[in-house]
Every structure is written in structure tokens, then in C-alpha cells.
Design a protein around this motif. Structure first.
Motif, PDB file in Angstrom:
ATOM      1  N   SER A 148      38.981  38.184  45.548  1.00 13.82           N
ATOM      2  CA  SER A 148      40.350  37.490  45.330  1.00 13.82           C
ATOM      3  C   SER A 148      40.665  36.047  46.197  1.00 13.82           C
ATOM      4  O   SER A 148      40.229  35.977  46.984  1.00 13.82           O
ATOM      5  CB  SER A 148      41.564  38.456  45.499  1.00 13.82           C
ATOM      6  OG  SER A 148      41.362  39.704  45.253  1.00 13.82           O
ATOM      7  N   GLY A 149      41.607  35.415  45.587  1.00 12.45           N
ATOM      8  CA  GLY A 149      42.059  34.158  46.439  1.00 12.45           C
ATOM      9  C   GLY A 149      41.052  33.142  46.405  1.00 12.45           C
ATOM     10  O   GLY A 149      41.080  32.301  47.481  1.00 12.45           O
ATOM     11  N   LEU A 150      40.153  33.124  45.346  1.00 14.39           N
ATOM     12  CA  LEU A 150      39.052  32.075  45.680  1.00 14.39           C
ATOM     13  C   LEU A 150      39.214  31.163  44.595  1.00 14.39           C
ATOM     14  O   LEU A 150      39.912  31.210  43.443  1.00 14.39           O
ATOM     15  CB  LEU A 150      37.648  32.804  45.047  1.00 14.39           C
ATOM     16  CG  LEU A 150      37.246  33.857  46.149  1.00 14.39           C
ATOM     17  CD1 LEU A 150      36.073  34.595  45.537  1.00 14.39           C
ATOM     18  CD2 LEU A 150      36.930  33.240  47.656  1.00 14.39           C
ATOM     19  N   THR A 151      38.874  29.836  45.028  1.00 15.80           N
ATOM     20  CA  THR A 151      38.752  28.570  43.878  1.00 15.80           C
ATOM     21  C   THR A 151      37.088  28.607  43.388  1.00 15.80           C
ATOM     22  O   THR A 151      36.147  28.569  44.103  1.00 15.80           O
ATOM     23  CB  THR A 151      39.152  27.429  44.499  1.00 15.80           C
ATOM     24  OG1 THR A 151      40.309  27.360  44.889  1.00 15.80           O
ATOM     25  CG2 THR A 151      39.285  26.299  43.516  1.00 15.80           C
ATOM     26  N   ILE A 152      36.982  28.945  41.946  1.00 11.50           N
ATOM     27  CA  ILE A 152      35.711  29.345  41.418  1.00 11.50           C
ATOM     28  C   ILE A 152      35.681  27.992  40.380  1.00 11.50           C
ATOM     29  O   ILE A 152      36.345  27.957  39.405  1.00 11.50           O
ATOM     30  CB  ILE A 152      35.632  30.482  40.644  1.00 11.50           C
ATOM     31  CG1 ILE A 152      36.039  31.540  41.861  1.00 11.50           C
ATOM     32  CG2 ILE A 152      34.243  30.628  40.154  1.00 11.50           C
ATOM     33  CD1 ILE A 152      37.175  32.435  41.286  1.00 11.50           C
TER      34      ILE A 152
END
Lengths: 310, 139
Positions: A148-152
Motif C-alpha cells: 500500500s501507499g506505493l508509487t508504481i
């Protein structure tokens, strides 16, 4: 009896359980070495594959089970015109679980409708490839300790790349993820993928240049841009170098970026990147076997699902 | 004023969008019926301005999902003894089974024998259906 045809067949709780089980297998492989003794996996591969087929076979063998199957459509009754439905009904009598790869989209769903044993989609054309998604999720989770809360960032062929479609869908189930979709205009993610992100309220941005976006990424998922996907040579020549990851492009990237690639790679990641600690694509292969072991154990009900479905 | 006799027993398919009656006539194979069938085009409608109507002087089995897909605003009135005994409001069905077929050449439906064609409603406002197998939008 459960089948896994697309990543969303599994709830977030179940994904988390699979990831936890795969991590336990990684730490305690001996504990699981005989869990599938007497069980048979049928690997029905209608088209060529290196990693996926061998990974399934290795997974089952490492659990103490056995493997039967074929590695191309030529080696099956498909050449005589046998339908997927009839093949899987037959195989249900020989095996306890099957993994199917077929060039037609939706083939695994058809197999599941006629099968007497759990079916795992090992890739149905350009559509879905859920065990690659599980592999990618396990890789990201093991390295980042969260999903969660990732920039992919996704880079390359986002139109035909089924691994991208499946992973975007799965990560969109987790909160506060942000998606950066980098591709030539001709190879943008299909409308239904963008619609899925929009429907789930996920923030996403599209762009043509990796250099512009790489600095924001926690994870970079590279895919191959193939010359034959372009409508004209001019566009291919104009854009091809934008999608080759090298050390120069990584200068602006975060120090804890994780670079993933479903493999096989051709030239989209320079070999000079392989030695960089951010390169995780060969570790990803190892995680692929572990998560398939976990999935086999769950679908054969050797390890029971704990939580309820979402 | 065109006068069409009211029917004693049968079905009145009402509130069809103007120009839609023939598609429904063909879809329901009404040309195969022996009973009286009236197609009224451009009838006055308080709600629509103009509408088409089909009157069938017999009770027939209809695939309401297919009708709902063709035109979700249709009303189907069942007539007994000259009076409406039930009024069915249609809507876009959640699932279409063997009503439309997938045109994606990469879809398993293009090669698998006797496969059931299934489409799922994706966006009711835009009337978008996607193939249950390959997820391609039906256009």
C-alpha cells in the motif's frame, strides 16, 4: 473447489495469506518438502514458456508431488481439434490440479467451467497471468514490506502486456497506491484498465517519457517494447530508446527503487543495471516458484484458507 | 387516425424507440407466427413524442434479457380478456447469454466449439458490455 483465473479471484485477505505462506516456505522449505506426496500437477502448456512452466514444475516437485503434461499444442490432441473443455475433462481424471497456458484469451475460464480439479491460469493470451501477478506482489511485499501507499511505474508495452494488466488490477485493490503509466501513445494501457483504476478511485498518470517520471517511483515495472507492435518504423525509432533502462536513467531514481521485469528481457534493461542493488528481476524468478508452491498448497486444501473472502 | 383493433389475448410491446420495431420483430422471429401481428410505427407518445408499438395476438415466450438489451425502455404488456394483466418494465440485463457474440479474434470463443457466449454489463449508463472470457468491449 477453487480456481485462480484472474488475480481478483483472490481477496486481499487471501493474497496476504498466500504471501505469508510463501514467505514461510522460503524460510522453512524442509517443512513443506513432502506436503504434496502422491499429488499430481498437470501442466497444460499450449504455447512455449520457460519460466512459468518450469516454475510450476519445480514448485510441485519441491512439495514432493509429481508433474505430467505437455509443453506445446503440437504435443497434445489440440492438433486433432480437441477443445479445451474436452482436454481438461480428460486431464481431471489423471491429476489433482492443473495449470493451463493457452494463446486464446479466456481459455483458462473455459477450462475451469469443465474441470473436476482446481485450475490455475498460467497465461491466457494477452489477457491475464495471475501467477505472475502473485510473483510480482510477493516480490514487492518482500522488499517493501507493504503493498500500500506505493508509487508504481509501469513502462513499455502497456497495451498488450498482460502482466501489467493483472498487476495493475491487483495493486489497485490496496489503498493509496499511485500509478505512473509510461508508454508510447500507440501502446497505452487499454481502456478497461484505465476504467478499473478510475472506478476504484486510484490516482494515475500517463506519459511517454520514463525520464520525466522515474524520480517519483518506488517500484518500476519494465516490459518489452517490440518493434512489431508499432504502426510505423519512424515511431519505433523515435521512441525505442525512451524505454531502455540504463544507469544514466537511474541517476534520478530513488535509492530504494525496486526494478521488476516479468522476463524474458531483450534489450529494455541494459545489462549494466543487473549489478545495481535496485535490480530485483532475477530475485523475482525465485519468488515466482515460492508463490506457486503456496498457491498449490492452498488450492489442494493442504493448507487451509484462514480468513474469509472480502 | 390509424385504427388498429385492440387484442383480446396476447402481448403488446410498447414504448419502443422510433425505428426499433423491425429489429425486435426480427429478433423475436415474429414472421414465423400464424397469429395477427401489428407493427405501429411513429405512434404518438406523451412520454417519447413518437414511439413504435408491436401487438401480437397470442401469448409467446420472449427472451426479456434480449429485449432489454435491444431497448431497456420498452414496456411489455400481457393481455388477457382484453385487459392488461401484467406490465413488465425492462432494464439492461446484468448478463447476456447467447445474445451477442465476441468479435475478438484472440478470444477463446473464436475457436471453442459450442461455447456459450456470455457478456457482462460493465457500464449501464453507456450501455457497455464486455465479453466474460476476454473482457473485450462489445461494439
Amino acid at each position: 473447489m477453487r480456481h485462480v483465473i484472474e488475480p481478483t479471484d483472490l481477496s486481499i485477505n487471501e493474497l496476504d495469506e498466500l504471501i505469508a505462506l510463501a514467505e514461510d516456505i522460503r524460510l522453512n522449505p524442509v517443512k513443506y518438502a513432502d506436503c504434496c506426496k502422491g499429488k499430481i500437477l498437470a501442466a497444460l502448456f499450449y504455447e512455449a514458456s520457460t519460466r512459468t512452466r518450469l516454475s510450476f514444475e519445480s514448485a510441485m516437485l519441491s512439495l514432493g508431488g509429481s508433474v505430467i503434461g505437455f509443453a506445446s499444442a503440437d504435443a497434445s490432441s489440440a492438433v486433432k481439434g480437441e477443445s479445451v473443455a474436452d482436454t481438461v475433462r480428460t486431464v481431471s481424471n489423471y491429476a489433482d490440479i492443473c495449470a493451463i497456458r493457452h494463446p486464446k484469451e479466456g481459455s483458462a475460464l473455459v477450462a475451469s467451467q469443465y474441470s473436476g480439479i482446481p485450475v490455475i491460469n498460467a497465461g491466457d493470451g494477452g489477457h491475464e497471468h495471475p501467477t505472475q501477478t502473485l510473483t510480482d506482489l510477493l516480490t514487492i511485499h518482500t522488499i517493501k514490506r507493504t503493498l500500500s501507499g506505493l508509487t508504481i511505474g509501469f513502462c513499455g508495452d502497456l497495451k498488450f502486456g498482460r502482466t501489467v494488466h493483472s498487476l495493475v488490477k491487483a495493486l489497485s485493490l490496496y489503498p493509496n497506491n499511485r500509478f505512473l503509466l509510461v508508454s508510447p501513445n500507440e501502446l497505452r494501457a487499454p481502456d478497461y484498465i484505465r476504467a478499473t483504476l478510475a472506478n476504484r478511485g486510484c490516482e494515475y498518470q500517463e506519459g511517454e517519457l520514463l525520464d520525466t517520471h522515474i524520480r517519483h517511483m518506488d517500484v518500476l515495472y519494465m516490459t518489452r517494447v517490440q518493434r512489431e507492435r508499432f504502426f510505423n518504423e519512424e515511431d519505433y525509432l523515435r521512441l525505442k530508446d525512451s524505454y531502455i533502462l540504463n544507469m544514466a536513467k537511474l541517476v534520478n531514481a530513488k535509492s530504494d527503487l525496486s526494478i521488476l521485469h516479468p522476463l524474458p528481457r531483450v534489450n529494455e534493461i541494459s545489462m549494466e543495471v543487473d549489478g545495481d542493488p535496485r535490480a530485483q528481476y532475477f530475485n523475482q524468478v525465485r519468488f515466482g516458484k515460492l508463490i506457486r508452491m503456496a498457491l498449490i498448497l492452498k488450492l489442494l486444501e493442504i493448507v487451509e484458507w484462514r480468513g474469509g473472502r472480502c | 387516425m390509424l385504427s388498429i383493433d385492440s387484442i383480446k389475448k396476447g402481448v403488446v410491446i410498447d414504448h419502443i424507440k422510433v425505428g426499433g420495431a423491425m429489429q425486435i420483430y426480427q429478433h423475436l422471429n415474429l414472421d414465423k407466427l400464424d397469429c395477427s401481428v401489428a407493427i405501429i410505427k411513429n405512434a404518438k407518445s406523451g412520454k417519447l413524442g413518437k414511439k413504435d408499438i408491436i401487438k401480437i395476438e397470442d401469448r409467446i415466450d420472449m427472451d426479456l434479457d434480449a429485449l432489454g438489451y435491444i431497448d431497456p425502455d420498452i414496456t411489455v404488456n400481457i393481455i388477457e380478456d382484453g385487459a392488461i394483466t401484467s406490465k413488465l418494465k425492462l432494464s439492461l440485463p446484468d448478463k447476456l447469454i447467447n445474445i451477442i457474440t465476441c468479435k475478438n479474434p484472440r478470444c477463446i470463443t473464436s475457436i471453442e466449439r459450442e461455447i456459450v457466449h456470455v457478456f457482462k454489463l460493465w457500464d449501464s449508463r453507456e450501455k457497455i458490455y464486455r465479453c466474460a472470457y476476454c473482457e473485450q468491449e462489445y461494439k
